[in-house]
Design a protein around this motif. Structure first.
Motif, PDB file in Angstrom:
ATOM      1  N   ARG A  72       1.229  -1.374   0.162  1.00  0.00           N
ATOM      2  CA  ARG A  72      -0.250   0.217  -0.184  1.00  0.00           C
ATOM      3  C   ARG A  72       0.845   1.244  -0.035  1.00  0.00           C
ATOM      4  N   ALA A  73       0.857   2.063  -1.146  1.00  0.00           N
ATOM      5  CA  ALA A  73       1.913   3.153  -1.104  1.00  0.00           C
ATOM      6  C   ALA A  73       0.926   4.288  -1.085  1.00  0.00           C
ATOM      7  N   GLY A  74       0.996   5.515  -0.688  1.00  0.00           N
ATOM      8  CA  GLY A  74       0.634   6.760  -0.792  1.00  0.00           C
ATOM      9  C   GLY A  74       2.096   7.758  -1.280  1.00  0.00           C
ATOM     10  N   PHE A  75       0.901   9.063  -1.562  1.00  0.00           N
ATOM     11  CA  PHE A  75       2.142   9.955  -2.184  1.00  0.00           C
ATOM     12  C   PHE A  75       1.295  11.320  -1.778  1.00  0.00           C
ATOM     13  N   ILE A  76       2.368  12.353  -1.689  1.00  0.00           N
ATOM     14  CA  ILE A  76       2.373  14.215  -1.413  1.00  0.00           C
ATOM     15  C   ILE A  76       2.915  14.407  -2.400  1.00  0.00           C
ATOM     16  N   GLY A  77       2.485  15.189  -2.767  1.00  0.00           N
ATOM     17  CA  GLY A  77       3.172  16.669  -4.215  1.00  0.00           C
ATOM     18  C   GLY A  77       2.259  17.624  -4.671  1.00  0.00           C
ATOM     19  N   PHE A  99      -3.255   8.898  -3.558  1.00  0.00           N
ATOM     20  CA  PHE A  99      -2.520  11.073  -3.620  1.00  0.00           C
ATOM     21  C   PHE A  99      -3.716  11.866  -3.473  1.00  0.00           C
ATOM     22  N   GLU A 100      -3.002  12.411  -2.516  1.00  0.00           N
ATOM     23  CA  GLU A 100      -5.238  13.367  -2.310  1.00  0.00           C
ATOM     24  C   GLU A 100      -4.545  14.597  -2.268  1.00  0.00           C
ATOM     25  N   THR A 101      -3.776  14.852  -2.140  1.00  0.00           N
ATOM     26  CA  THR A 101      -2.840  16.446  -2.330  1.00  0.00           C
ATOM     27  C   THR A 101      -3.909  17.249  -2.639  1.00  0.00           C
ATOM     28  N   PRO A 102      -4.240  18.988  -2.504  1.00  0.00           N
ATOM     29  CA  PRO A 102      -5.337  19.353  -3.531  1.00  0.00           C
ATOM     30  C   PRO A 102      -4.204  20.055  -4.896  1.00  0.00           C
ATOM     31  N   ASP A 103      -4.802  20.409  -6.141  1.00  0.00           N
ATOM     32  CA  ASP A 103      -4.035  20.747  -6.866  1.00  0.00           C
ATOM     33  C   ASP A 103      -3.859  22.899  -5.982  1.00  0.00           C
ATOM     34  N   ALA A 104      -3.216  22.530  -6.638  1.00  0.00           N
ATOM     35  CA  ALA A 104      -2.765  24.423  -6.208  1.00  0.00           C
ATOM     36  C   ALA A 104      -3.782  24.884  -7.729  1.00  0.00           C
ATOM     37  N   THR A 105      -4.528  26.540  -7.032  1.00  0.00           N
ATOM     38  CA  THR A 105      -5.362  26.769  -8.255  1.00  0.00           C
ATOM     39  C   THR A 105      -4.630  27.963  -8.349  1.00  0.00           C
ATOM     40  N   TYR A 128      12.281  22.190 -14.665  1.00  0.00           N
ATOM     41  CA  TYR A 128      11.091  22.786 -14.310  1.00  0.00           C
ATOM     42  C   TYR A 128      10.207  22.558 -13.153  1.00  0.00           C
ATOM     43  N   LEU A 129      10.449  23.128 -11.908  1.00  0.00           N
ATOM     44  CA  LEU A 129       9.549  22.930 -10.555  1.00  0.00           C
ATOM     45  C   LEU A 129       8.188  23.274 -10.864  1.00  0.00           C
ATOM     46  N   GLY A 130       8.146  24.203 -11.031  1.00  0.00           N
ATOM     47  CA  GLY A 130       6.636  24.672 -11.729  1.00  0.00           C
ATOM     48  C   GLY A 130       5.751  24.483 -10.620  1.00  0.00           C
ATOM     49  N   ALA A 131       4.759  24.131 -10.486  1.00  0.00           N
ATOM     50  CA  ALA A 131       3.721  24.637  -9.020  1.00  0.00           C
ATOM     51  C   ALA A 131       4.999  23.137  -7.682  1.00  0.00           C
ATOM     52  N   CYS A 132       5.582  22.314  -7.688  1.00  0.00           N
ATOM     53  CA  CYS A 132       6.306  21.430  -7.329  1.00  0.00           C
ATOM     54  C   CYS A 132       6.700  22.531  -5.692  1.00  0.00           C
ATOM     55  N   GLN A 133       6.685  23.969  -6.344  1.00  0.00           N
ATOM     56  CA  GLN A 133       7.921  24.588  -4.821  1.00  0.00           C
ATOM     57  C   GLN A 133       6.507  25.661  -4.734  1.00  0.00           C
ATOM     58  N   ASN A 134       5.188  24.947  -4.732  1.00  0.00           N
ATOM     59  CA  ASN A 134       4.241  24.932  -3.798  1.00  0.00           C
ATOM     60  C   ASN A 134       3.490  24.357  -2.783  1.00  0.00           C
ATOM     61  N   LEU A 135       3.968  23.246  -2.166  1.00  0.00           N
ATOM     62  CA  LEU A 135       4.095  22.344  -1.910  1.00  0.00           C
ATOM     63  C   LEU A 135       4.506  23.012  -0.051  1.00  0.00           C
ATOM     64  N   THR A 136       3.428  23.618   0.778  1.00  0.00           N
ATOM     65  CA  THR A 136       3.552  23.826   1.638  1.00  0.00           C
ATOM     66  C   THR A 136       2.734  22.745   3.082  1.00  0.00           C
ATOM     67  N   PRO A 137       3.208  23.566   4.123  1.00  0.00           N
ATOM     68  CA  PRO A 137       3.486  22.364   5.095  1.00  0.00           C
ATOM     69  C   PRO A 137       1.720  22.082   5.532  1.00  0.00           C
ATOM     70  N   ALA A 138       1.064  23.057   5.526  1.00  0.00           N
ATOM     71  CA  ALA A 138      -0.651  22.873   4.868  1.00  0.00           C
ATOM     72  C   ALA A 138      -0.800  21.533   4.097  1.00  0.00           C
ATOM     73  N   ASP A 139       0.257  21.294   3.598  1.00  0.00           N
ATOM     74  CA  ASP A 139      -0.332  20.508   2.299  1.00  0.00           C
ATOM     75  C   ASP A 139      -0.177  18.704   3.095  1.00  0.00           C
ATOM     76  N   ILE A 140       0.704  18.988   3.957  1.00  0.00           N
ATOM     77  CA  ILE A 140       0.738  17.520   5.002  1.00  0.00           C
ATOM     78  C   ILE A 140      -0.132  17.170   5.955  1.00  0.00           C
ATOM     79  N   ASP A 141      -0.916  15.710   5.234  1.00  0.00           N
ATOM     80  CA  ASP A 141      -2.101  15.468   6.586  1.00  0.00           C
ATOM     81  C   ASP A 141      -1.651  14.982   7.340  1.00  0.00           C
ATOM     82  N   GLU A 142      -2.080  14.846   8.383  1.00  0.00           N
ATOM     83  CA  GLU A 142      -1.234  14.340   9.884  1.00  0.00           C
ATOM     84  C   GLU A 142      -1.674  12.655  10.038  1.00  0.00           C
ATOM     85  N   ASP A 143      -3.023  12.621   9.517  1.00  0.00           N
ATOM     86  CA  ASP A 143      -3.375  11.339   9.341  1.00  0.00           C
ATOM     87  C   ASP A 143      -2.343  10.105   8.462  1.00  0.00           C
ATOM     88  N   THR A 144      -3.015  11.378   7.452  1.00  0.00           N
ATOM     89  CA  THR A 144      -2.503  10.127   6.129  1.00  0.00           C
ATOM     90  C   THR A 144      -0.912   9.711   6.857  1.00  0.00           C
TER      91      THR A 144
END
Length: 333
Positions: A72-77, A99-105, A128-144
């Motif tokens: 069982r694998a998960g991903f945050i990005g 993979f449940e990290t919300p999209d950048a809008t 080209y990192l693009g939207a990758c650079q928008n990953l923040t601590p808020a995207d880290i779901d504690e339960d996951t």
């Protein structure tokens, strides 16, 4: 519950065959990973030959390897809510990765890596990192994070400052839950940028399992001699027992703990077509082996098998059934 949760850059790979002359003309260091801006990305794309486009990113490839081996694998990005982001999310879920990290809008587009593969199978990446650079601590779901037996972090994630803080948050949550944290050094040039910080992560006990290739270990300890670098790694005085797994291409891998070093052979491959993802799939195989209850040597054998499969074709995701391969080769029952 997850066996492995990976955190990393969500990147769409654009892969093309080229030759050494093209690398020289574009002033690219063969085998390196270079960070580029959007203008350079578009210029390079225009000069590349016919390309294959598929979802990638180091930690995401590792998650794909874990899932392909029945765990069982998960991903945050982070991706943008654009066409490439939708393709990426579909590809991840299609292979069974949570993979449940919300999209950048808003902000930059979904990241892309322009990968140039020379006839010897070596890959040179221009990202080209693009939207990758928008990953923040808020995207880290504690339960996951708490639900994962191992949290796996890619060294490339250390480039964007907010992603670095997300990395630290995930480490704290995982350890508070009694789970393991794994780090891959990702690239020698990445090590050169963040050597002191990576050493601090190792020495403070933030990392339980370290993945690196021999070039990255030499870069970490600033030596050209492999044995000197390995001796320095063995001698690290960490708060707990650090497990290090060092890959050496056709020479196989080393599984290093405080009291012993075990060598594991590489898995035979007829021809190297594209080395993209070899280290990622090795880590995926190793971590899947832990989840299957294998000992560390068995885990390294499973990692070697997964790496051998992925370098036998273009792209960084498995094309054969890895579970069947593992059973055929007596690695899994």
């Amino acid at each position: 519950m997850l066996d492995v949760l990976t955190l990393g850059n969500a990147i769409v790979d654009v892969i093309a065959h080229t030759d050494d002359d093209f690398l020289v003309a574009e002033k690219l260091h063969k085998g390196s990973m270079n960070l580029i801006d959007e203008a350079r990305a578009m210029d390079l794309y225009g000069r590349m030959g016919q390309a294959t486009i598929m979802s990638g990113g180091a930690a995401a490839n590792t998650a794909a390897g874990v899932a392909a081996l029945g765990r069982r694998a998960g991903f945050i990005g982070k991706v943008r809510n654009d066409e490439a982001g939708a393709l990426y999310r579909h590809d991840m879920r299609a292979v069974g990765i949570r993979f449940e990290t919300p999209d950048a809008t808003d902000g930059p587009a979904t990241a892309r890596s322009f990968i140039l593969v020379t006839p010897d199978g070596e890959r040179t990446m221009n990202t080209y990192l693009g939207a990758c650079q928008n990953l923040t601590p808020a995207d880290i779901d504690e339960d996951t994070v708490r639900s994962a037996r191992v949290v796996y972090l890619e060294g490339y994630l250390w480039d964007p400052p907010q992603a670095k803080e997300a990395f630290r948050k995930a480490v704290a949550i995982a350890h508070a839950a009694g789970n393991k944290v794994s780090l891959t050094l990702s690239d020698s040039f990445c090590v050169d940028r963040y050597r002191d910080e990576f050493l601090e992560l190792i020495r403070t006990g933030a990392v339980d399992i370290l993945f690196a290739n021999i070039h990255e270990v030499k870069a970490l300890y600033q030596t050209a001699d492999a044995e000197t670098a390995l001796a320095a790694l063995r001698a690290e005085d960490t708060p707990h027992a650090l497990l290090s797994v060092v890959t050496r291409s056709e020479a196989g891998s080393l599984v290093i703990s405080r009291d012993r070093t075990r060598a594991v052979d590489a898995f035979a491959v007829d021809r190297i077509v594209d080395s993209t993802g070899a280290g990622d799939l090795f880590a995926g195989g190793f971590l899947a082996g832990l989840a299957h209850g294998l000992d560390e040597v068995g885990c390294a054998r499973l990692g070697a098998m997964a790496a051998a499969e992925v370098i036998s074709h273009m792209g960084a995701r498995p094309q054969r059934n890895l579970l069947d391969m593992a059973r055929e080769n007596g690695i899994l029952a």
